[in-house]
Design an enzyme around this catalytic site. Structure first.
Site, PDB file in Angstrom:
ATOM      1  N   SER A 137     -71.237  17.545  59.812  1.00 34.88           N
ATOM      2  CA  SER A 137     -72.565  18.126  59.574  1.00 34.88           C
ATOM      3  C   SER A 137     -72.904  19.098  60.688  1.00 34.88           C
ATOM      4  CB  SER A 137     -73.626  17.016  59.492  1.00 34.88           C
ATOM      5  OG  SER A 137     -73.692  16.300  60.713  1.00 34.88           O
ATOM      6  N   GLU A 220     -79.063  19.488  53.378  1.00 35.66           N
ATOM      7  CA  GLU A 220     -79.912  18.391  53.848  1.00 35.66           C
ATOM      8  C   GLU A 220     -81.388  18.802  53.851  1.00 35.66           C
ATOM      9  OE1 GLU A 220     -80.487  15.248  57.560  1.00 35.66           O
ATOM     10  OE2 GLU A 220     -79.055  16.900  57.748  1.00 35.66           O
ATOM     11  N   GLU A 226     -88.754  21.692  60.951  1.00 31.84           N
ATOM     12  CA  GLU A 226     -87.352  21.971  61.254  1.00 31.84           C
ATOM     13  C   GLU A 226     -86.735  23.020  60.332  1.00 31.84           C
ATOM     14  OE1 GLU A 226     -84.987  18.466  61.914  1.00 31.84           O
ATOM     15  OE2 GLU A 226     -86.665  17.403  62.818  1.00 31.84           O
ATOM     16  N   ASP A 253     -82.563  12.461  53.543  1.00 30.22           N
ATOM     17  CA  ASP A 253     -82.651  11.775  54.830  1.00 30.22           C
ATOM     18  C   ASP A 253     -83.983  11.028  54.866  1.00 30.22           C
ATOM     19  OD1 ASP A 253     -83.362  11.266  57.597  1.00 30.22           O
ATOM     20  OD2 ASP A 253     -81.786  12.658  58.211  1.00 30.22           O
ATOM     21  N   HIS A 256     -86.884  12.258  57.170  1.00 30.35           N
ATOM     22  CA  HIS A 256     -87.607  13.434  56.695  1.00 30.35           C
ATOM     23  C   HIS A 256     -88.368  13.131  55.396  1.00 30.35           C
ATOM     24  CE1 HIS A 256     -85.661  15.909  59.718  1.00 30.35           C
ATOM     25  NE2 HIS A 256     -84.501  15.356  59.369  1.00 30.35           N
ATOM     26  N   ARG A 285     -86.596   6.974  64.856  1.00 30.72           N
ATOM     27  CA  ARG A 285     -85.195   7.237  65.190  1.00 30.72           C
ATOM     28  C   ARG A 285     -84.512   6.047  65.867  1.00 30.72           C
ATOM     29  NH1 ARG A 285     -83.315  11.602  62.336  1.00 30.72           N
ATOM     30  NH2 ARG A 285     -84.296  13.574  62.929  1.00 30.72           N
ATOM     31  N   GLU A 314     -78.135   7.217  60.829  1.00 34.31           N
ATOM     32  CA  GLU A 314     -78.363   8.261  61.827  1.00 34.31           C
ATOM     33  C   GLU A 314     -79.473   7.834  62.768  1.00 34.31           C
ATOM     34  OE1 GLU A 314     -78.597  13.030  61.507  1.00 34.31           O
ATOM     35  OE2 GLU A 314     -80.320  12.001  60.633  1.00 34.31           O
TER      36      GLU A 314
END
Length: 355
Positions: A137, A220, A226, A253, A256, A285, A314
């Site tokens: 990625s 993604e 972002e 994701d 997000h 996170r 992630e």
């Protein structure tokens, strides 16, 4: 969902994944996962891949036979390399690949922000040694952004993507995903028509390069801070349609989705058959289940849709991720320090709820 998953699954699998899939169909004497990897390494040294394959068959069948019921899905489960290592020297690559294998993941996701920094042959050897495979990625840069109105900037973005495709192919990767359609940053205005045209044309070209290498290309979906191109699953599905290549898919994701989507279920529905990759990450996170993301809702929606693509954990912490990338991702605090504990915890969390 079924259509894209079938397309992804039609690609040639890395040999390590073939061994894993073959193993799940047979029943033998139980072998623990750590013993399996050590035995496999010894068997490979003595008798090559065939001897190792027998060890993998014995181990994988024992883990499936010990479960009260078979897995409900056939999705491959992986972990982002940044959980373990912040760069990709041989030592760092070994740490990430060995860590992913020890935590019983099927694959590791390798960041290609600087494709030239990743040694493909070395990475391929380490992957084969530890019996897992890899995806890749990246996010584009300010001066290499295919969604830019500036043709030179857009051209450099396409060159960066082409380099990422070539590097991914060099270690046997079949999936390139991430923010492949714009720079990973906060924009100060909406996407322009000219910028979108540049983006679509570049993605057409890169999709063709991926196809020539037996690869798929993911888009993604990330939040409004972002990118200004794909903030929702519906945005990404529309961009897939505009590109018009069968090997281009939607990459969701949970981090997000928690910010932008009406619900996890609606996002999965909006992605539909184009969904091919899912990042599982918490709102802060950190450890899964300790934040406010509706992960149970996401897993329930994926099960309902019979999703069988890729699932990757992630998480980011300044304890591992470089200062530059931490700043780009706005990671201002350390949510964890123990990579191994985090990875094992996430694998168990995903296994208990999905696979």
């Amino acid at each position: 969902m079924v259509v894209m998953a079938a397309a992804l699954r039609s690609l040639p699998l890395p040999r390590s994944m073939i061994r894993i899939k073959q193993a799940r169909t047979r029943t033998r004497t139980p072998i623990g996962p750590l013993c399996r990897r050590r035995a496999c390494a010894r068997a490979r040294a003595r008798g090559g891949a065939r001897a190792c394959r027998r060890i993998v068959v014995l181990a994988s069948s024992s883990s499936s036979s010990s479960q009260s019921s078979p897995p409900s899905q056939s999705a491959a489960v992986g972990v982002h390399a940044l959980v373990f290592s912040g760069s990709w020297s041989r030592d760092d690559a070994l740490k990430a690949i060995a860590g992913a294998a020890k935590a019983n993941y099927d694959f590791v996701e390798i960041p290609l922000l600087s494709p030239e920094a990743v040694d493909g042959p070395m990475t391929k050897d380490l992957l084969e040694e530890h019996g897992i495979f890899a995806t890749a990625s990246l996010g584009l840069a300010d001066d290499a952004d295919i969604s830019s109105e500036d043709n030179d900037v857009a051209r450099r973005g396409e060159e960066l993507l082409n380099a990422a495709v070539d590097t991914c192919a060099s270690f046997g990767g079949k999936v390139l995903c991430g923010v492949t359609y714009s720079s990973l940053r906060k924009y100060d205005k909406p996407l322009t028509a000219k910028g979108r045209d540049n983006c679509v044309q570049a993605l057409k070209n890169v999709a063709k390069r991926c196809s020539d290498n037996g690869m798929t290309l993911g888009l993604e979906v990330v939040n409004r801070y972002e990118t200004n191109v794909c903030n929702t699953a519906r945005d990404a599905a529309t961009l897939c349609d505009d590109v018009g290549a069968s090997n281009v898919f939607v990459h969701l994701d949970s981090y997000h989705m928690n910010i932008e989507e009406d619900s996890m279920e609606q996002a999965v529905l909006d992605a539909g058959d184009k969904l091919g990759y899912v990042h599982i990450g918490e709102a802060h996170r950190g450890y899964l289940g300790q934040g406010q993301c509706d992960l149970d809702g996401l897993f329930a929606s994926l099960k309902k849709s019979k999703y069988s693509g890729y699932v990757a954990f992630e998480s980011f912490s300044r304890a591992v991720v470089s200062d530059d990338l931490s700043n780009t991702l706005c990671v201002w605090r350390d949510m964890w320090e123990d990579s191994e504990d985090l990875a094992v915890s996430a694998r168990e969390y995903i296994r208990d709820r999905f696979v």
